[in-house]
Scaffold this motif. Structure first.
Motif, short mmCIF file in Angstrom:
data_model
loop_
_atom_site.label_atom_id
_atom_site.label_comp_id
_atom_site.label_asym_id
_atom_site.label_seq_id
_atom_site.Cartn_x
_atom_site.Cartn_y
_atom_site.Cartn_z
N ARG A 1 0.83 -1.22 0.00
CA ARG A 1 0.00 0.00 0.00
C ARG A 1 0.85 1.26 0.00
N LEU A 2 1.95 1.24 0.73
CA LEU A 2 2.84 2.40 0.74
C LEU A 2 3.46 2.63 -0.64
N HIS A 3 3.85 1.57 -1.30
CA HIS A 3 4.39 1.73 -2.66
C HIS A 3 3.32 2.25 -3.61
N ALA A 4 2.09 1.79 -3.44
CA ALA A 4 1.00 2.32 -4.27
C ALA A 4 0.76 3.80 -3.97
N ARG A 5 0.90 4.17 -2.71
CA ARG A 5 0.76 5.58 -2.32
C ARG A 5 1.86 6.43 -2.93
N VAL A 6 3.08 5.91 -2.97
CA VAL A 6 4.18 6.63 -3.62
C VAL A 6 3.88 6.81 -5.10
N ASP A 7 3.40 5.75 -5.75
CA ASP A 7 3.09 5.85 -7.17
C ASP A 7 1.99 6.88 -7.44
N ALA A 8 0.96 6.87 -6.62
CA ALA A 8 -0.13 7.84 -6.79
C ALA A 8 0.35 9.26 -6.52
N THR B 1 7.51 4.94 3.31
CA THR B 1 7.93 3.70 2.66
C THR B 1 9.35 3.34 3.02
N ARG B 2 10.23 4.32 2.99
CA ARG B 2 11.63 4.06 3.33
C ARG B 2 11.78 3.65 4.80
N THR B 3 10.97 4.23 5.67
CA THR B 3 11.03 3.89 7.09
C THR B 3 10.65 2.43 7.31
N LEU B 4 9.57 1.99 6.68
CA LEU B 4 9.15 0.59 6.84
C LEU B 4 10.17 -0.36 6.21
N ARG B 5 10.68 0.01 5.04
CA ARG B 5 11.65 -0.87 4.38
C ARG B 5 12.98 -0.94 5.13
N ALA B 6 13.28 0.06 5.95
CA ALA B 6 14.54 0.07 6.68
C ALA B 6 14.51 -0.80 7.94
N ARG B 7 13.34 -1.23 8.35
CA ARG B 7 13.26 -2.09 9.54
C ARG B 7 13.91 -3.44 9.25
N LEU C 1 10.86 -8.19 1.79
CA LEU C 1 9.44 -8.04 1.56
C LEU C 1 9.11 -7.05 0.44
N ALA C 2 10.05 -6.18 0.11
CA ALA C 2 9.81 -5.22 -0.98
C ALA C 2 10.04 -5.85 -2.33
N GLY C 3 10.57 -7.04 -2.33
CA GLY C 3 10.83 -7.72 -3.60
C GLY C 3 11.92 -7.00 -4.37
N ARG C 4 11.67 -6.79 -5.64
CA ARG C 4 12.66 -6.13 -6.50
C ARG C 4 12.31 -4.66 -6.76
N ARG C 5 11.38 -4.14 -6.01
CA ARG C 5 11.01 -2.73 -6.20
C ARG C 5 12.15 -1.85 -5.76
N GLU C 6 12.38 -0.80 -6.53
CA GLU C 6 13.43 0.14 -6.18
C GLU C 6 13.02 0.95 -4.96
N LEU C 7 14.00 1.33 -4.19
CA LEU C 7 13.75 2.19 -3.04
C LEU C 7 13.37 3.57 -3.57
N PRO C 8 12.21 4.10 -3.19
CA PRO C 8 11.80 5.40 -3.72
C PRO C 8 12.73 6.51 -3.22
N LEU C 9 12.93 7.49 -4.06
CA LEU C 9 13.80 8.61 -3.73
C LEU C 9 12.97 9.86 -3.49
#
Length: 189
Positions: A30-37, A140-146, A154-162
């Motif tokens: 959902r966070l990645h979808a929020r970044v995309d939106a 998104t970065r905060t959750l992915r950094a845990r 868990l993020a798979g191959r998705r790039e870390l958003p900048l």
């Protein structure tokens, strides 16, 4: 054999761990979808701002010097030509657009009123959209950094958003710069 208590505890821990991973994975998605939106919304506002600048530069009644109008058109077209979300290219061009709009603040009184309103609204909307985008990226970065999302990939191959940082501190205003905030505008007699 294990006593029944240990088996129940092991099943409970497995269910709990599976639930946590599923919850985290869903939240991350959902966070990645929020970044995309938010990125799409920001892109739309950046295009709107560049289009407003282009329209002002091409207007015959803009009361701008020909070299200024030509520079505005060139800057706006460069911003509209960036088609992909190329971070460095986009930042450079959007900073140029922001500086061009901020440079018009001194000439605001001579510009057509509808163009002033459009530029002011577009500049404000870019600032708001950029904040929403950067908030989504931060979350998104905060959750992915845990630790666990990182270890389990868990993020798979998705790039870390900048983050998208541009200078939007000098917002073009449609109110006269010489009057105090809160005072009504003066009407010519």
């Amino acid at each position: 054999m294990l006593p029944a208590g240990w088996l129940v505890a092991a099943v409970f821990v497995a269910v709990l761990l599976t639930s946590w991973v599923t919850f985290t994975l869903t939240r991350l998605d959902r966070l990645h979808a929020r970044v995309d939106a938010a990125q799409s919304a920001l892109d739309a506002q950046l295009v709107r701002r560049a289009a407003a600048l282009l329209q002002l530069g091409e207007r015959p009644d803009s009361n701008l010097a020909p070299d200024t109008a030509h520079a505005l058109v060139g800057t706006a077209r460069a911003a509209l030509a960036v088609q992909h979300w190329q971070q460095d290219d986009r930042r450079t061009v959007e900073n140029q657009v922001g500086r061009a709009i901020a440079g018009l603040q001194a000439e605001r009184a001579r510009l057509p009123a509808d163009a002033v309103t459009e530029l002011a609204e577009a500049a404000t909307r870019v600032m708001i959209a950029r904040r929403f985008f950067n908030d989504a990226v931060r979350d998104t970065r905060t959750l992915r950094a845990r630790r666990m999302p990182r270890l389990l990939h868990l993020a798979g191959r998705r790039e870390l958003p900048l983050f998208f940082d541009i200078d939007d501190t000098s917002v073009f205003s449609d109110s006269p710069p010489d009057r105090e905030p809160g005072t009504p505008p003066e009407h010519p007699t």
